[in-house]
Design a protein around this motif. Structure first.
Motif, PDB file in Angstrom:
ATOM      1  N   VAL A  16      -4.912  18.765  -1.037  1.00 54.84           N
ATOM      2  CA  VAL A  16      -3.568  18.309  -1.387  1.00 54.84           C
ATOM      3  C   VAL A  16      -2.546  18.956  -0.462  1.00 54.84           C
ATOM      4  CG1 VAL A  16      -1.799  18.394  -3.186  1.00 54.84           C
ATOM      5  CG2 VAL A  16      -4.132  17.768  -3.778  1.00 54.84           C
ATOM      6  N   GLN A  17      -2.686  20.254  -0.193  1.00 52.16           N
ATOM      7  CA  GLN A  17      -1.775  20.943   0.714  1.00 52.16           C
ATOM      8  C   GLN A  17      -1.848  20.346   2.118  1.00 52.16           C
ATOM      9  OE1 GLN A  17      -2.946  25.040   0.492  1.00 52.16           O
ATOM     10  NE2 GLN A  17      -1.904  25.391  -1.452  1.00 52.16           N
ATOM     11  N   PHE A  18      -3.061  20.020   2.578  1.00 50.91           N
ATOM     12  CA  PHE A  18      -3.243  19.419   3.895  1.00 50.91           C
ATOM     13  C   PHE A  18      -2.492  18.098   3.980  1.00 50.91           C
ATOM     14  CE2 PHE A  18      -5.489  16.707   6.898  1.00 50.91           C
ATOM     15  CZ  PHE A  18      -5.551  17.517   8.017  1.00 50.91           C
ATOM     16  N   ARG A  19      -2.614  17.269   2.951  1.00 52.79           N
ATOM     17  CA  ARG A  19      -1.938  15.971   2.957  1.00 52.79           C
ATOM     18  C   ARG A  19      -0.419  16.116   2.911  1.00 52.79           C
ATOM     19  NH1 ARG A  19      -5.743  11.981  -0.658  1.00 52.79           N
ATOM     20  NH2 ARG A  19      -7.561  12.167   0.699  1.00 52.79           N
ATOM     21  N   ILE A  20       0.063  17.094   2.165  1.00 53.78           N
ATOM     22  CA  ILE A  20       1.506  17.328   2.107  1.00 53.78           C
ATOM     23  C   ILE A  20       2.020  17.766   3.470  1.00 53.78           C
ATOM     24  CG2 ILE A  20       3.287  18.857   1.169  1.00 53.78           C
ATOM     25  CD1 ILE A  20       1.695  18.784  -1.489  1.00 53.78           C
ATOM     26  N   GLY A  23       2.004  14.827   5.851  1.00 55.90           N
ATOM     27  CA  GLY A  23       3.138  13.935   5.593  1.00 55.90           C
ATOM     28  C   GLY A  23       4.461  14.519   6.061  1.00 55.90           C
ATOM     29  N   ALA A  24       4.575  15.833   6.009  1.00 50.91           N
ATOM     30  CA  ALA A  24       5.816  16.474   6.437  1.00 50.91           C
ATOM     31  C   ALA A  24       5.915  16.593   7.952  1.00 50.91           C
ATOM     32  CB  ALA A  24       5.925  17.858   5.806  1.00 50.91           C
ATOM     33  N   THR A  25       4.792  16.784   8.634  1.00 50.06           N
ATOM     34  CA  THR A  25       4.832  16.995  10.080  1.00 50.06           C
ATOM     35  C   THR A  25       4.653  15.714  10.895  1.00 50.06           C
ATOM     36  OG1 THR A  25       2.463  17.510  10.145  1.00 50.06           O
ATOM     37  CG2 THR A  25       4.004  19.357   9.914  1.00 50.06           C
ATOM     38  N   ARG A  58      -0.560  10.984  15.121  1.00 49.41           N
ATOM     39  CA  ARG A  58      -1.536  11.441  14.122  1.00 49.41           C
ATOM     40  C   ARG A  58      -2.502  12.450  14.737  1.00 49.41           C
ATOM     41  NH1 ARG A  58      -6.404  10.290  11.314  1.00 49.41           N
ATOM     42  NH2 ARG A  58      -6.068  10.388   9.076  1.00 49.41           N
ATOM     43  N   ALA A  59      -2.943  12.168  15.956  1.00 48.62           N
ATOM     44  CA  ALA A  59      -3.856  13.093  16.631  1.00 48.62           C
ATOM     45  C   ALA A  59      -3.188  14.441  16.887  1.00 48.62           C
ATOM     46  CB  ALA A  59      -4.330  12.483  17.949  1.00 48.62           C
ATOM     47  N   MET A  60      -1.908  14.428  17.277  1.00 48.75           N
ATOM     48  CA  MET A  60      -1.197  15.688  17.499  1.00 48.75           C
ATOM     49  C   MET A  60      -1.053  16.459  16.188  1.00 48.75           C
ATOM     50  SD  MET A  60       1.764  15.033  20.364  1.00 48.75           S
ATOM     51  CE  MET A  60       2.508  13.568  19.674  1.00 48.75           C
ATOM     52  N   ALA A  61      -0.720  15.752  15.110  1.00 52.69           N
ATOM     53  CA  ALA A  61      -0.556  16.417  13.815  1.00 52.69           C
ATOM     54  C   ALA A  61      -1.884  16.988  13.326  1.00 52.69           C
ATOM     55  CB  ALA A  61       0.012  15.434  12.795  1.00 52.69           C
ATOM     56  N   ALA A  64      -2.739  20.204  15.096  1.00 51.25           N
ATOM     57  CA  ALA A  64      -1.850  21.344  14.862  1.00 51.25           C
ATOM     58  C   ALA A  64      -1.961  21.891  13.443  1.00 51.25           C
ATOM     59  CB  ALA A  64      -0.404  20.949  15.138  1.00 51.25           C
ATOM     60  N   ILE A  65      -2.243  21.064  12.471  1.00 46.82           N
ATOM     61  CA  ILE A  65      -2.242  21.488  11.058  1.00 46.82           C
ATOM     62  C   ILE A  65      -3.275  22.567  10.746  1.00 46.82           C
ATOM     63  CG2 ILE A  65      -2.696  20.689   8.710  1.00 46.82           C
ATOM     64  CD1 ILE A  65      -1.224  18.164   9.415  1.00 46.82           C
TER      65      ILE A  65
END
Length: 71
Positions: A16-20, A23-25, A58-61, A64-65
Motif C-alpha cells: 500500500v505504501q509503495f502504491r501511494i 501515485g505521488a511521484t 513509470r520506469a523512472m518512478a 527511484a521508489i
C-alpha cells in the motif's frame, strides 16, 4: 483479548505504501519525461522501440521508489 478488526500484514502495508508513493511521484516523473522530450540535445536514442512519455515516467518512478524502502 482479540482485536475487533483484522490486522494487516507487513507485506500488505508495504504494498500500500509503495502504491501511494508511486501515485505521488508519478506526476513529477511525468513532467520530467515531457521536459526531456522537449529539450534538444538529448543524445542518441537507445536501440529498439521508443517508450511513450507515460511509460518512460513509470520506469523512472519504479526505479527511484525502492530507495524509499531501503534502511
Amino acid at each position: 483479548m482479540t482485536r475487533p478488526f483484522a490486522t494487516v500484514s507487513r507485506a500488505h502495508q508495504e504494498q500500500v505504501q509503495f502504491r501511494i508513493i508511486l501515485g505521488a511521484t508519478y506526476p513529477v516523473f511525468l513532467v520530467a519525461a515531457v521536459v526531456q522530450r522537449l529539450l534538444p540535445g538529448r543524445g542518441a536514442a537507445p536501440p529498439g522501440p521508443r517508450r511513450s512519455v507515460f511509460g518512460e515516467a513509470r520506469a523512472m518512478a519504479l526505479s527511484a521508489i525502492p530507495f524509499a524502502f531501503m534502511g
